[in-house]
Motif scaffolding. Structure first.
Motif, PDB file in Angstrom:
ATOM      1  N   ASP A  61       5.359  42.553  21.222  1.00 47.72           N
ATOM      2  CA  ASP A  61       4.960  41.152  21.360  1.00 47.72           C
ATOM      3  C   ASP A  61       5.039  40.488  19.985  1.00 47.72           C
ATOM      4  O   ASP A  61       4.568  41.030  18.989  1.00 47.72           O
ATOM      5  N   GLY A  62       5.690  39.334  19.918  1.00 47.56           N
ATOM      6  CA  GLY A  62       5.825  38.595  18.662  1.00 47.56           C
ATOM      7  C   GLY A  62       7.038  38.978  17.832  1.00 47.56           C
ATOM      8  O   GLY A  62       7.270  38.405  16.767  1.00 47.56           O
ATOM      9  N   ALA A  63       7.837  39.930  18.309  1.00 39.99           N
ATOM     10  CA  ALA A  63       9.001  40.398  17.552  1.00 39.99           C
ATOM     11  C   ALA A  63      10.071  39.315  17.438  1.00 39.99           C
ATOM     12  O   ALA A  63      10.206  38.448  18.303  1.00 39.99           O
ATOM     13  N   THR A  64      10.835  39.411  16.362  1.00 41.62           N
ATOM     14  CA  THR A  64      12.020  38.582  16.183  1.00 41.62           C
ATOM     15  C   THR A  64      13.216  39.515  16.305  1.00 41.62           C
ATOM     16  O   THR A  64      13.257  40.566  15.651  1.00 41.62           O
ATOM     17  N   VAL A  65      14.168  39.167  17.168  1.00 48.68           N
ATOM     18  CA  VAL A  65      15.318  40.026  17.458  1.00 48.68           C
ATOM     19  C   VAL A  65      16.601  39.216  17.368  1.00 48.68           C
ATOM     20  O   VAL A  65      16.569  37.995  17.350  1.00 48.68           O
ATOM     21  N   ARG A  66      17.714  39.934  17.340  1.00 43.61           N
ATOM     22  CA  ARG A  66      19.043  39.305  17.397  1.00 43.61           C
ATOM     23  C   ARG A  66      19.724  39.796  18.664  1.00 43.61           C
ATOM     24  O   ARG A  66      19.658  40.978  18.993  1.00 43.61           O
ATOM     25  N   SER A  67      20.396  38.897  19.367  1.00 39.82           N
ATOM     26  CA  SER A  67      21.117  39.276  20.585  1.00 39.82           C
ATOM     27  C   SER A  67      22.422  39.943  20.228  1.00 39.82           C
ATOM     28  O   SER A  67      23.074  39.520  19.264  1.00 39.82           O
ATOM     29  N   PRO A  68      22.823  40.950  20.980  1.00 42.41           N
ATOM     30  CA  PRO A  68      22.064  41.585  22.058  1.00 42.41           C
ATOM     31  C   PRO A  68      21.011  42.528  21.466  1.00 42.41           C
ATOM     32  O   PRO A  68      21.152  43.000  20.341  1.00 42.41           O
ATOM     33  N   PHE A  69      19.944  42.781  22.243  1.00 41.92           N
ATOM     34  CA  PHE A  69      18.876  43.668  21.806  1.00 41.92           C
ATOM     35  C   PHE A  69      18.453  44.549  22.978  1.00 41.92           C
ATOM     36  O   PHE A  69      18.694  44.230  24.138  1.00 41.92           O
ATOM     37  N   LEU A 126      19.752  43.146  26.450  1.00 44.79           N
ATOM     38  CA  LEU A 126      19.689  41.728  26.819  1.00 44.79           C
ATOM     39  C   LEU A 126      20.403  40.875  25.787  1.00 44.79           C
ATOM     40  O   LEU A 126      20.340  41.162  24.586  1.00 44.79           O
ATOM     41  N   THR A 127      21.022  39.837  26.278  1.00 40.72           N
ATOM     42  CA  THR A 127      21.574  38.795  25.430  1.00 40.72           C
ATOM     43  C   THR A 127      20.905  37.505  25.869  1.00 40.72           C
ATOM     44  O   THR A 127      21.070  37.073  27.011  1.00 40.72           O
ATOM     45  N   LEU A 128      20.122  36.928  24.967  1.00 44.90           N
ATOM     46  CA  LEU A 128      19.424  35.674  25.260  1.00 44.90           C
ATOM     47  C   LEU A 128      19.777  34.648  24.196  1.00 44.90           C
ATOM     48  O   LEU A 128      20.085  35.004  23.043  1.00 44.90           O
ATOM     49  N   ALA A 129      19.723  33.390  24.558  1.00 46.53           N
ATOM     50  CA  ALA A 129      19.996  32.304  23.625  1.00 46.53           C
ATOM     51  C   ALA A 129      18.942  32.289  22.525  1.00 46.53           C
ATOM     52  O   ALA A 129      17.801  32.714  22.745  1.00 46.53           O
ATOM     53  N   PRO A 130      19.317  31.796  21.354  1.00 46.86           N
ATOM     54  CA  PRO A 130      18.316  31.675  20.295  1.00 46.86           C
ATOM     55  C   PRO A 130      17.124  30.837  20.762  1.00 46.86           C
ATOM     56  O   PRO A 130      17.272  29.898  21.537  1.00 46.86           O
ATOM     57  N   GLY A 131      15.959  31.233  20.286  1.00 52.40           N
ATOM     58  CA  GLY A 131      14.733  30.518  20.652  1.00 52.40           C
ATOM     59  C   GLY A 131      13.640  31.487  21.061  1.00 52.40           C
ATOM     60  O   GLY A 131      13.768  32.702  20.926  1.00 52.40           O
ATOM     61  N   THR A 132      12.568  30.923  21.590  1.00 55.31           N
ATOM     62  CA  THR A 132      11.409  31.705  22.012  1.00 55.31           C
ATOM     63  C   THR A 132      11.531  32.013  23.497  1.00 55.31           C
ATOM     64  O   THR A 132      11.863  31.121  24.294  1.00 55.31           O
ATOM     65  N   HIS A 133      11.259  33.255  23.858  1.00 52.79           N
ATOM     66  CA  HIS A 133      11.364  33.698  25.247  1.00 52.79           C
ATOM     67  C   HIS A 133      10.137  34.531  25.630  1.00 52.79           C
ATOM     68  O   HIS A 133       9.567  35.222  24.782  1.00 52.79           O
ATOM     69  N   THR A 134       9.794  34.464  26.890  1.00 53.92           N
ATOM     70  CA  THR A 134       8.695  35.259  27.435  1.00 53.92           C
ATOM     71  C   THR A 134       9.277  36.300  28.374  1.00 53.92           C
ATOM     72  O   THR A 134      10.128  35.979  29.216  1.00 53.92           O
ATOM     73  N   LEU A 135       8.818  37.549  28.219  1.00 51.82           N
ATOM     74  CA  LEU A 135       9.251  38.658  29.068  1.00 51.82           C
ATOM     75  C   LEU A 135       8.023  39.267  29.733  1.00 51.82           C
ATOM     76  O   LEU A 135       6.958  39.362  29.122  1.00 51.82           O
ATOM     77  N   THR A 152       1.778  44.854  36.971  1.00 48.16           N
ATOM     78  CA  THR A 152       2.477  43.988  36.023  1.00 48.16           C
ATOM     79  C   THR A 152       2.099  44.350  34.594  1.00 48.16           C
ATOM     80  O   THR A 152       1.017  44.871  34.341  1.00 48.16           O
ATOM     81  N   SER A 153       2.990  44.029  33.680  1.00 50.79           N
ATOM     82  CA  SER A 153       2.670  44.163  32.259  1.00 50.79           C
ATOM     83  C   SER A 153       2.028  42.864  31.802  1.00 50.79           C
ATOM     84  O   SER A 153       2.097  41.838  32.486  1.00 50.79           O
ATOM     85  N   GLU A 154       1.464  42.925  30.615  1.00 54.06           N
ATOM     86  CA  GLU A 154       1.091  41.681  29.948  1.00 54.06           C
ATOM     87  C   GLU A 154       2.396  41.013  29.541  1.00 54.06           C
ATOM     88  O   GLU A 154       3.350  41.694  29.165  1.00 54.06           O
ATOM     89  N   PRO A 155       2.477  39.689  29.608  1.00 54.83           N
ATOM     90  CA  PRO A 155       3.703  39.046  29.126  1.00 54.83           C
ATOM     91  C   PRO A 155       3.789  39.181  27.600  1.00 54.83           C
ATOM     92  O   PRO A 155       2.768  39.230  26.921  1.00 54.83           O
ATOM     93  N   ILE A 156       5.007  39.285  27.099  1.00 46.80           N
ATOM     94  CA  ILE A 156       5.219  39.275  25.652  1.00 46.80           C
ATOM     95  C   ILE A 156       6.107  38.096  25.312  1.00 46.80           C
ATOM     96  O   ILE A 156       6.886  37.615  26.151  1.00 46.80           O
ATOM     97  N   THR A 157       5.974  37.619  24.074  1.00 46.31           N
ATOM     98  CA  THR A 157       6.793  36.529  23.589  1.00 46.31           C
ATOM     99  C   THR A 157       7.632  37.067  22.438  1.00 46.31           C
ATOM    100  O   THR A 157       7.114  37.740  21.540  1.00 46.31           O
ATOM    101  N   ILE A 158       8.919  36.786  22.486  1.00 47.08           N
ATOM    102  CA  ILE A 158       9.834  37.202  21.422  1.00 47.08           C
ATOM    103  C   ILE A 158      10.605  35.979  20.934  1.00 47.08           C
ATOM    104  O   ILE A 158      10.720  34.974  21.652  1.00 47.08           O
ATOM    105  N   THR A 159      11.126  36.086  19.726  1.00 49.71           N
ATOM    106  CA  THR A 159      11.972  35.038  19.184  1.00 49.71           C
ATOM    107  C   THR A 159      13.351  35.637  18.959  1.00 49.71           C
ATOM    108  O   THR A 159      13.479  36.686  18.316  1.00 49.71           O
TER     109      THR A 159
END
Length: 161
Positions: A61-69, A126-135, A152-159
């Motif tokens: 949760d809170g990670a910053t990643v580069r696509s694909p990840f 996953l390949t997602l567009a730049p920005g903030t995403h919730t999984l 269910t899991s807790e939702p996480i937010t990634i950038t």
């Protein structure tokens, strides 16, 4: 009017009225009119074992990643099984991307926001567009229907950079 016609008409009316009647099992858990609870749909849901849970192994949760990840799923207290395998106390992952949890009384949608892992896999790229995403993860049974109660899991937010 013949007796047979009258009896058939009376029986048809009775059956139609009975079908419109209220069955307490069809009411939401909170009672009639409780909008916070989903209405029963008639689809039987598989029971979730006590303590069953799903979670993200990565990213954090809170990670910053580069696509694909890579996204890795964890599970405990319930067996993983492929879609169609109706073993008790089992299910498979569904990854929800930037979307709310679906209605627990219906099969989980299948599209870009609701990804199915019916092969019982525990990771994906996953390949997602730049920005903030919730999984968020949601386990589904052999028919892609959430367990009762939903696992269910807790939702996480990634950038994504």
């Amino acid at each position: 009017m013949s007796r047979r016609f009258f009896a058939t008409a009376l029986l048809s009316t009775f059956l139609a009225l009975a079908a419109c009647g209220s069955d307490p099992a069809d009411e939401p858990a909170g009672g009639p009119g409780d909008a916070a609870q989903p209405r029963a749909t008639g689809i039987a849901r598989s029971p979730a074992p006590a303590g069953a849970r799903v979670f993200f192994e990565s990213p954090a949760d809170g990670a910053t990643v580069r696509s694909p990840f890579v996204v890795e799923f964890g599970v405990s207290g319930i067996a993983l099984a492929k879609a169609g395998d109706d073993r008790p106390s089992s299910g498979h992952h569904h990854l929800i991307i930037d979307a709310p949890l679906p209605d627990p009384g219906l099969p989980i949608p299948a599209d870009e926001r609701y990804r199915h892992f019916g092969d019982a896999s525990t990771r994906t790229e996953l390949t997602l567009a730049p920005g903030t995403h919730t999984l968020q993860l949601l386990l589904g049974d052999h028919r892609h229907v959430p367990h009762d109660p939903p696992v269910t899991s807790e939702p996480i937010t990634i950038t994504v950079e």
